[in-house]
Design an enzyme around this catalytic site. Structure first.
Site, short mmCIF file in Angstrom:
data_model
loop_
_atom_site.label_atom_id
_atom_site.label_comp_id
_atom_site.label_asym_id
_atom_site.label_seq_id
_atom_site.Cartn_x
_atom_site.Cartn_y
_atom_site.Cartn_z
N GLU A 83 59.52 25.72 56.37
CA GLU A 83 58.98 26.31 57.59
C GLU A 83 57.93 25.38 58.17
O GLU A 83 57.24 25.73 59.12
CB GLU A 83 58.39 27.69 57.30
CG GLU A 83 57.30 27.71 56.24
CD GLU A 83 56.69 29.09 56.09
OE1 GLU A 83 56.10 29.58 57.06
OE2 GLU A 83 56.81 29.66 54.99
N CYS A 115 58.93 31.77 54.00
CA CYS A 115 59.05 31.33 52.60
C CYS A 115 60.42 31.62 52.00
O CYS A 115 60.69 31.27 50.85
CB CYS A 115 58.00 32.01 51.73
SG CYS A 115 56.34 31.66 52.25
N THR A 158 44.29 30.34 50.16
CA THR A 158 45.70 30.51 49.74
C THR A 158 46.57 29.39 50.32
O THR A 158 47.76 29.58 50.53
CB THR A 158 46.25 31.91 50.13
OG1 THR A 158 46.34 32.00 51.56
CG2 THR A 158 45.37 33.02 49.63
N HIS A 249 57.69 35.42 44.28
CA HIS A 249 57.09 34.54 45.28
C HIS A 249 55.57 34.74 45.17
O HIS A 249 55.09 35.87 45.19
CB HIS A 249 57.58 34.90 46.68
CG HIS A 249 56.77 34.27 47.76
ND1 HIS A 249 56.65 32.91 47.88
CD2 HIS A 249 55.99 34.80 48.74
CE1 HIS A 249 55.85 32.63 48.90
NE2 HIS A 249 55.43 33.76 49.44
N LYS A 258 50.43 42.52 41.74
CA LYS A 258 50.71 43.65 42.65
C LYS A 258 52.22 43.89 42.71
O LYS A 258 52.68 45.03 42.75
CB LYS A 258 50.20 43.35 44.07
CG LYS A 258 48.69 43.24 44.22
CD LYS A 258 48.35 42.90 45.67
CE LYS A 258 46.91 42.48 45.89
NZ LYS A 258 45.93 43.54 45.74
N ASN A 308 49.80 28.14 47.34
CA ASN A 308 51.03 28.56 48.00
C ASN A 308 51.80 27.32 48.44
O ASN A 308 51.22 26.39 49.01
CB ASN A 308 50.73 29.46 49.22
CG ASN A 308 51.97 30.21 49.70
OD1 ASN A 308 53.08 29.99 49.21
ND2 ASN A 308 51.79 31.11 50.65
N SER A 341 57.99 35.92 55.17
CA SER A 341 57.41 36.80 56.19
C SER A 341 58.32 36.90 57.39
O SER A 341 59.16 36.04 57.65
CB SER A 341 56.05 36.25 56.62
OG SER A 341 55.10 36.56 55.63
P1 HMG Z 1 40.47 38.94 52.06
O1 HMG Z 1 40.61 40.07 53.00
O2 HMG Z 1 39.39 37.96 52.33
O3 HMG Z 1 40.28 39.41 50.58
O4 HMG Z 1 41.82 38.10 52.02
P2 HMG Z 1 40.04 40.89 50.00
O5 HMG Z 1 38.78 41.42 50.51
O6 HMG Z 1 41.29 41.70 50.18
O7 HMG Z 1 39.87 40.51 48.47
C1 HMG Z 1 40.92 39.98 47.74
C2 HMG Z 1 40.83 40.52 46.32
O8 HMG Z 1 39.66 39.98 45.71
C3 HMG Z 1 40.69 42.04 46.24
O9 HMG Z 1 41.41 42.45 45.09
C4 HMG Z 1 39.19 42.24 46.03
O10 HMG Z 1 38.88 43.46 45.37
C5 HMG Z 1 38.87 41.06 45.16
P3 HMG Z 1 42.61 43.53 45.23
O11 HMG Z 1 42.00 44.76 45.77
O12 HMG Z 1 43.61 42.93 46.19
O13 HMG Z 1 43.13 43.66 43.84
N1 HMG Z 1 37.46 40.64 45.20
C6 HMG Z 1 36.79 40.21 44.13
N2 HMG Z 1 37.13 40.09 42.83
C7 HMG Z 1 36.19 39.62 41.95
N3 HMG Z 1 34.94 39.28 42.33
C8 HMG Z 1 34.54 39.39 43.63
C9 HMG Z 1 35.50 39.88 44.59
N4 HMG Z 1 35.44 40.10 45.92
C10 HMG Z 1 36.67 40.56 46.27
N5 HMG Z 1 33.30 39.06 43.97
C11 HMG Z 1 44.21 37.92 51.80
C12 HMG Z 1 42.90 38.27 51.10
C13 HMG Z 1 45.30 37.80 50.74
C14 HMG Z 1 44.57 38.99 52.81
C15 HMG Z 1 44.03 36.54 52.53
O14 HMG Z 1 43.77 35.53 51.58
C16 HMG Z 1 45.22 36.13 53.37
O15 HMG Z 1 45.36 36.54 54.52
N6 HMG Z 1 46.14 35.28 52.80
C17 HMG Z 1 47.31 34.80 53.53
C18 HMG Z 1 48.42 35.85 53.61
C19 HMG Z 1 49.10 36.11 52.30
O16 HMG Z 1 49.04 35.31 51.37
N7 HMG Z 1 49.88 37.21 52.23
C20 HMG Z 1 50.62 37.54 51.04
C21 HMG Z 1 51.88 38.36 51.33
S1 HMG Z 1 52.88 37.64 52.63
C22 HMG Z 1 53.69 36.30 51.85
O17 HMG Z 1 53.69 36.17 50.66
C23 HMG Z 1 54.38 35.32 52.75
C24 HMG Z 1 53.66 33.99 52.89
O18 HMG Z 1 53.82 33.22 51.71
C25 HMG Z 1 54.17 33.22 54.10
C26 HMG Z 1 55.66 32.99 54.30
O19 HMG Z 1 56.51 33.81 54.03
O20 HMG Z 1 55.95 31.93 54.86
C27 HMG Z 1 52.16 34.16 53.09
#
Ligand code: HMG
Length: 417
Positions: A83, A115, A158, A249, A258, A308, A341
């Site tokens: 991609e 992906c 990520t 993935h 998860k 990733n 996605s």
């Molecule tokens: P965020 O909103 O900054 O993080 O971004 P959060 O507030 O959701 O925290 C993440 C986790 O850390 C949570 O755990 C918190 O509790 C924990 P969870 O509730 O999920 O179990 N946390 C802590 N733990 C320990 N000590 C601390 C602490 N503070 C918080 N102090 C998000 C997270 C993944 C949304 C962001 O990184 C993002 O947008 N990433 C990119 C999108 C992504 O990876 N999506 C995944 C699914 S889609 C996919 O896989 C397709 C993709 O690969 C693309 C494609 O297909 O081409 C992305």
């Protein structure tokens, strides 16, 4: 008798530099535990402009051919799932064919679906072989990407990048695919996308996690139904527990946790006729943790070091798992989930081949990672801020690798090391 088909061997290429996520967290004023525990990430690959998706794909394919002494005359198909291609029109597969001077009597094309592109390519190649159209020839399928988000955005920790080249053939020494059992799920959503002209992805992070889990539920249930109908899985015990390992993935390692919990929830709801609730969640938590440790934890080693790699992520998971456990898993069935996605998810399975350990020794993954270099945060930021298409000065390719070194008259030029 059903035609055997699957992955005969694989090879990996990753950017030669990486950033430690604790360094990123400190620089951004974030508690490092959020990245290391909350997201389960340790390091992420940082690709330089010369290490584009085509250069990484060609490096991985070169290793595949050389490490396995392949005769390119026996190849009939070269597919790249990506991609983050390098041209709106010309296929990365064509660049790879040129860099490796591969024979001309083969189909070359790219597949794009976020992906999921690598898996779509793998299935196209496997079905080409199973149909008999390959007439004894093999295919190379390469998943290659550079994952980029905006600096200072929630997606920043990520990022990553890498390429995995697969030899797909009727001699699946590494992993024989369970043909015709795949479960798929797709829908039109804006969870993550990259509008034309943008280098960084746009993402609705939490929604993307929900979409991933919805696609996983649909795809897993489809696979399970077929696996039970074929008597490969017993319907009574938890079906997912009958898989020796499950590789997901992995956009960030915590996602696999998860995902695995979601698969078990599907099994528990469907086999026991219950609806998930808080009490069940608490009651099942210890078994969830134990099953994650047994079935999933060992698939995450390489992903935690690379981050990733979009299309390549699932295949880095397979490589990391078999690097560690090929001998112990020979003859065992493993589950695989690919998610792209937009979105499309596919759950499929395969049986680890009798020569898997030998094939993984040939892949020399230890060497690939040992050659990497840790960089400081300021160098990471400098590299990511370089404008796209800037002429590259003094680029040279390390031995055995390829590098993009600039364009002349809009023609991309690659150097071979
Ligand atoms: P965020 O909103 O900054 O993080 O971004 P959060 O507030 O959701 O925290 C993440 C986790 O850390 C949570 O755990 C918190 O509790 C924990 P969870 O509730 O999920 O179990 N946390 C802590 N733990 C320990 N000590 C601390 C602490 N503070 C918080 N102090 C998000 C997270 C993944 C949304 C962001 O990184 C993002 O947008 N990433 C990119 C999108 C992504 O990876 N999506 C995944 C699914 S889609 C996919 O896989 C397709 C993709 O690969 C693309 C494609 O297909 O081409 C992305």
């Amino acid at each position: 008798m059903r035609q055997r088909v699957g992955i005969e061997s694989l090879a990996v290429a990753v950017p030669h530099r990486y950033l430690d996520l604790e360094d990123l967290a400190r620089a951004r004023g974030v508690d490092p535990a959020k990245y290391t525990q909350g997201l389960g990430a340790k390091q992420m690959a940082v690709a330089e402009p010369g290490e584009d998706a085509a250069a990484l794909a060609a490096t991985a394919a070169k290793r595949l051919i050389e490490n396995n002494s392949l005769d390119p005359a026996n190849l009939g198909m070269l597919v790249v799932g990506t991609e983050t291609g390098v041209d709106h029109s010309k296929a990365v597969a064509s660049y790879v064919q040129g860099m490796l001077k591969l024979p001309r009597g083969m189909r070359t094309f790219d597949v794009q679906h976020a992906c999921y592109g690598g898996t779509a390519g793998l299935m196209a190649a496997a079905e080409w072989i199973a149909s008999g159209a390959a007439a004894g020839r093999s295919a190379i399928v390469i998943a290659s990407d550079i994952a980029r988000y905006e600096l200072n955005s929630p997606g920043e920790p990520t990022q990553g990048g890498g390429a995995v080249a697969l030899l797909v053939s009727a001699e699946p020494d590494l992993l024989e695919l369970d043909f015709g059992m795949n479960g798929v799920f797709s829908m039109d959503v804006h969870d993550f996308w990259r509008p034309l002209g943008r280098r960084e992805a746009v993402v609705d992070g939490h929604y993307s996690i929900a979409c991933y889990l919805e696609a996983l539920s649909g795809a897993y249930r489809g696979w399970r139904e077929r696996a039970i109908a074929r008597e490969m899985i017993r319907p009574k015990d938890l079906p997912s527990e009958q898989l020796a390992r499950v590789v997901y993935h992995v956009p960030f390692c915590k996602m696999a946790k998860k995902a695995h919990a979601q698969v078990r929830r599907c099994d528990i709801e469907d086999t026991r006729g219950v609806t998930w609730n808080e009490a069940l969640d608490a009651q099942e938590a210890p078994a969830m943790t134990a099953s994650f440790e047994k079935q999933v934890a060992s698939t995450l080693g390489l992903c935690a070091q690379v981050g990733n790699a979009y299309t390549a992520s699932l295949y880095l998971g397979i490589a990391g798992l078999l690097e560690k456990e090929a001998a112990a898993l020979e003859g065992e069935r493993i589950g695989l989930f690919s998610y792209g996605s937009g979105c499309c998810g596919e759950f499929f399975s395969g049986v680890v081949g009798k020569k898997a350990a030998q094939k993984m020794a040939a892949a020399k993954l230890g060497n690939v990672l040992a050659q990497r270099e840790r960089i400081r945060f300021d160098e990471y930021e400098r590299v990511l801020k370089l404008p796209p298409g800037e002429p590259l000065q003094g680029i040279h390719a390390a031995p055995g690798t390829f590098r993009y070194c600039g364009s002349q008259d809009f023609r991309r030029v690659y150097a071979a090391g």
